[in-house]
Scaffold this active site. Structure first.
Site, PDB file in Angstrom:
ATOM      1  N   GLU A 185       0.816  -1.214   0.000  1.00  0.00           N
ATOM      2  CA  GLU A 185       0.000   0.000   0.000  1.00  0.00           C
ATOM      3  C   GLU A 185       0.849   1.262   0.000  1.00  0.00           C
ATOM      4  O   GLU A 185       0.608   2.181   0.784  1.00  0.00           O
ATOM      5  CB  GLU A 185      -0.974  -0.011   1.187  1.00  0.00           C
ATOM      6  CG  GLU A 185      -1.887  -1.221   1.178  1.00  0.00           C
ATOM      7  CD  GLU A 185      -3.067  -1.108   2.125  1.00  0.00           C
ATOM      8  OE1 GLU A 185      -3.115  -0.157   2.919  1.00  0.00           O
ATOM      9  OE2 GLU A 185      -3.957  -1.986   2.047  1.00  0.00           O
ATOM     10  N   ARG A 243      -6.150   1.700  -9.108  1.00  0.00           N
ATOM     11  CA  ARG A 243      -5.887   0.273  -9.225  1.00  0.00           C
ATOM     12  C   ARG A 243      -5.681  -0.240 -10.646  1.00  0.00           C
ATOM     13  O   ARG A 243      -4.663  -0.895 -10.906  1.00  0.00           O
ATOM     14  CB  ARG A 243      -6.998  -0.531  -8.533  1.00  0.00           C
ATOM     15  CG  ARG A 243      -6.862  -2.023  -8.721  1.00  0.00           C
ATOM     16  CD  ARG A 243      -7.932  -2.834  -8.024  1.00  0.00           C
ATOM     17  NE  ARG A 243      -9.250  -2.271  -7.962  1.00  0.00           N
ATOM     18  CZ  ARG A 243     -10.098  -2.197  -8.980  1.00  0.00           C
ATOM     19  NH1 ARG A 243      -9.757  -2.648 -10.168  1.00  0.00           N
ATOM     20  NH2 ARG A 243     -11.287  -1.662  -8.822  1.00  0.00           N
ATOM     21  N   GLU A 275      -4.843  -9.350   0.913  1.00  0.00           N
ATOM     22  CA  GLU A 275      -5.673  -9.181   2.110  1.00  0.00           C
ATOM     23  C   GLU A 275      -7.110  -9.207   1.622  1.00  0.00           C
ATOM     24  O   GLU A 275      -7.437  -8.576   0.620  1.00  0.00           O
ATOM     25  CB  GLU A 275      -5.462  -7.815   2.798  1.00  0.00           C
ATOM     26  CG  GLU A 275      -4.222  -7.676   3.610  1.00  0.00           C
ATOM     27  CD  GLU A 275      -4.086  -6.277   4.235  1.00  0.00           C
ATOM     28  OE1 GLU A 275      -5.077  -5.506   4.245  1.00  0.00           O
ATOM     29  OE2 GLU A 275      -2.986  -5.957   4.693  1.00  0.00           O
TER      30      GLU A 275
HETATM   31  C1  LIG Z   1     -11.285  -1.726 -14.810  1.00  0.00           C
HETATM   32  O1  LIG Z   1     -12.232  -1.483 -13.807  1.00  0.00           O
HETATM   33  C2  LIG Z   1     -12.812  -0.204 -13.849  1.00  0.00           C
HETATM   34  C3  LIG Z   1     -13.771  -0.105 -12.696  1.00  0.00           C
HETATM   35  O2  LIG Z   1     -13.105  -0.356 -11.495  1.00  0.00           O
HETATM   36  C4  LIG Z   1     -13.530   0.013 -15.159  1.00  0.00           C
HETATM   37  O3  LIG Z   1     -14.017   1.345 -15.229  1.00  0.00           O
HETATM   38  C5  LIG Z   1     -12.560  -0.237 -16.302  1.00  0.00           C
HETATM   39  O4  LIG Z   1     -13.248  -0.149 -17.525  1.00  0.00           O
HETATM   40  C6  LIG Z   1     -11.921  -1.579 -16.178  1.00  0.00           C
HETATM   41  N1  LIG Z   1     -10.938  -1.763 -17.221  1.00  0.00           N
HETATM   42  C7  LIG Z   1     -10.827  -2.877 -17.906  1.00  0.00           C
HETATM   43  C8  LIG Z   1      -9.743  -2.899 -18.936  1.00  0.00           C
HETATM   44  O5  LIG Z   1     -11.522  -3.835 -17.715  1.00  0.00           O
END
Ligand SMILES: *[C@@H]1O[C@H](CO)[C@@H](O)[C@H](O)[C@H]1NC(C)=O
Ligand SMILES: *[C@@H]1O[C@H](CO)[C@@H](O)[C@H](O)[C@H]1NC(C)=O
Ligand SMILES: *[C@@H]1O[C@H](CO)[C@@H](O)[C@H](O)[C@H]1NC(C)=O
Ligand SMILES: *[C@@H]1O[C@H](CO)[C@@H](O)[C@H](O)[C@H]1NC(C)=O
Ligand SMILES: *[C@@H]1O[C@H](CO)[C@@H](O)[C@H](O)[C@H]1NC(C)=O
Length: 449
Positions: A150, A196, A252
């Site tokens: 983190e 993320r 986690e």
């Molecule tokens: C990844 O997840 C986010 C939501 O958390 C979404 O907006 C995004 O389109 C996703 N990207 C892919 C490549 O799946």
């Protein structure tokens, strides 16, 4: 068979039995999965374990007691956040090995963690990391190491990402220069919705694998109580992980806001929804303490001010572990039903060699302030605030105050709250996520002070 031949044969068989009992198969990362030495895919059923802040792996008798109960629970892995590289870990590492339990350990120490408020990477930090690797590399049940936990927790923390990647590059180069086995080197990320997907891709996007992590993991508390693959947000985690080029798992998990914990999310992780992509989960956490995530306790809580052997913050931390009911038995029952076999290495290795990294995420001013084509930082480099867009402007003033919070963020106590997002909020607004982070930090500071 003559007597002496018989005796010789039984001695040989004894020897074979002994090695079967005591040897644990080494884990390696191939493509996007982990395998053991017979080529079976390895799924982590893990427990966060930090009995003492400095090092829970130096008290052999205690490790034996805990390892025995973890085996009964069905765990095959522990995660430890802090160790003292000067300690003697032989007894504990054997105790866990004998119980079939692997270790993922954080390399950073309380004063060598990468700091998102003023990112830098230098030889003092590298030496602290490699000292832990030197201490643990010889244990067959070392499954992997983290170069950070983190580090990025704020939406303006993205400029620290290249420093995480540089740390992994240098730890891997050190590992190889010493002739150590290919111990997987990875990172445990906070589940910050805004960062993320980019962070995950960035840490594995180099075409030069020496500069990529060997695995990525997520501290995620999105699935609370009764929920579903879609409702919890896990379907978004799955979408983001599809096509990923290195192993990914939960470092986690185990939301406790809707007690008792039923660990339903494990059925998604180890089931058809996710087991082709994810390599398992580490449940937060073994010991019961003020944050109320414990699977076991060592006796009733005592006065918050009590002092004595093994008493920390109102909880006894040592002795015979007793399951916390019903969480312990809930997890045990759920894990007992989940035994994916995955894919055999022999069937996977050809396709593994053809996996190409996902593209490095584009720079997005104010959110992802990382130039996808810039060289990684070198040892001794400090982040230049002028290159980070809006987040850079406040650096000077904030450095001093923020660093305390950041170093505590790598402690076991802090690890859980920091990553929390509300259920179903994979697409949560940054306001919600930042609120979660601030609450986490406040809790951390309180613990630290
Ligand atoms: C990844 O997840 C986010 C939501 O958390 C979404 O907006 C995004 O389109 C996703 N990207 C892919 C490549 O799946
Ligand atoms: C590898 O894992 C499989 C499945 O858990 C197990 O049956 C096998 O014994 C393991 N291999 C070794 C060498 O321990
Ligand atoms: C590296 O940074 C740490 C703080 O994170 C500091 O304590 C240490 O003195 C620095 N080492 C060098 C060689 O600059
Ligand atoms: C790959 O990265 C490593 C570490 O940065 C570097 O030493 C090596 O020269 C790179 N290899 C290529 C082909 O660029
Ligand atoms: C990031 O944002 C936090 C909260 O707004 C602020 O305290 C900190 O100084 C910022 N960090 C940087 C590097 O700008």
């Amino acid at each position: 068979m003559s007597f002496s031949l018989m005796r010789w044969a039984s001695l040989v068989m004894l020897g074979m039995q002994a090695s079967q009992v005591f040897a644990i198969s080494q884990i390696s990362a191939v493509g996007a999965k982990f395998f053991n030495s017979s080529g079976d895919q390895f799924y982590i059923k893990g427990i966060a374990y930090q009995l003492s802040d400095n090092d829970p792996l130096v008290n052999e008798a205690q490790c034996k007691l805990d390892a025995a109960l973890m085996k009964e629970l069905g765990a095959n892995t522990i995660r430890v956040y802090h160790v003292d590289p000067d300690g003697d870990h032989d007894g504990c590492m054997s105790a866990f090995s004998d119980a079939g339990i692997y270790l993922f350990v954080d390399l950073e120490t309380f004063n060598s963690a990468i700091d998102q408020s003023a990112p830098h990477w230098n030889s003092t930090m590298l030496n602290a990391y490699t000292k832990v690797l030197d201490t643990f590399h010889g244990y067959d049940n070392l499954a992997g190491v983290f170069v950070g936990n983190e580090v990025l927790t704020m939406t303006n923390g993205s400029w620290a990402a290249p420093y995480v990647k540089a740390a992994a590059r240098d730890v891997k180069a050190y590992r190889d220069s010493k002739g150590y086995r290919q111990i997987p080197v990875g990172y445990a990320a906070a589940d910050i919705a805004d960062l993320r997907p980019m962070l995950q891709d960035y840490l594995a996007c180099s075409t030069n694998s020496s500069e990529d992590l060997d695995f990525f993991s997520l501290n995620a508390y999105e699935w609370c109580g009764d929920n579903t693959f879609t409702g919890s947000g896990y379907s978004e985690l799955q979408k983001n992980a599809t096509g990923y080029s290195i192993p990914i798992f939960f470092s986690e998990t185990g939301c406790n806001t809707s007690p008792p914990r039923t660990f339903e999310d494990q059925s998604a992780i180890f089931g058809s929804d996710m087991a082709d992509t994810w390599s398992g989960a580490i449940i937060y956490e073994w010991i019961e303490e003020a944050n109320n995530y414990g699977l076991i306790s060592y006796g009733p809580s005592v006065a918050a001010t009590a002092t004595g052997t093994n008493i920390v913050g109102g909880y006894t931390r040592g002795g015979t572990p007793t399951p916390v009911s019903p969480d312990f038995s809930n997890l045990k029952s759920v894990w007992a039903t989940l035994n994916p076999t995955g894919v055999a290495l022999s069937a996977y290795s050809a396709s593994a060699s053809k996996i190409t990294p996902l593209a490095c995420p584009a720079e997005t001013s104010g959110i992802w302030n990382v130039n996808p084509t810039a060289a990684l930082p070198t040892v001794g480099q400090t982040a230049d605030a002028s290159g980070t867009g809006s987040s850079g402007t406040t650096t000077g003033g904030s450095t001093g105050t923020a660093s305390g919070a950041s170093s505590t963020a790598t402690s076991s106590k802090g690890a859980a709250p920091v990553g929390i997002v509300t259920p179903g909020s994979a697409g949560a607004t940054s306001a919600v996520v930042i609120y979660g982070v601030l609450v986490g930090f406040t809790g951390l500071m309180a613990w630290w002070l």
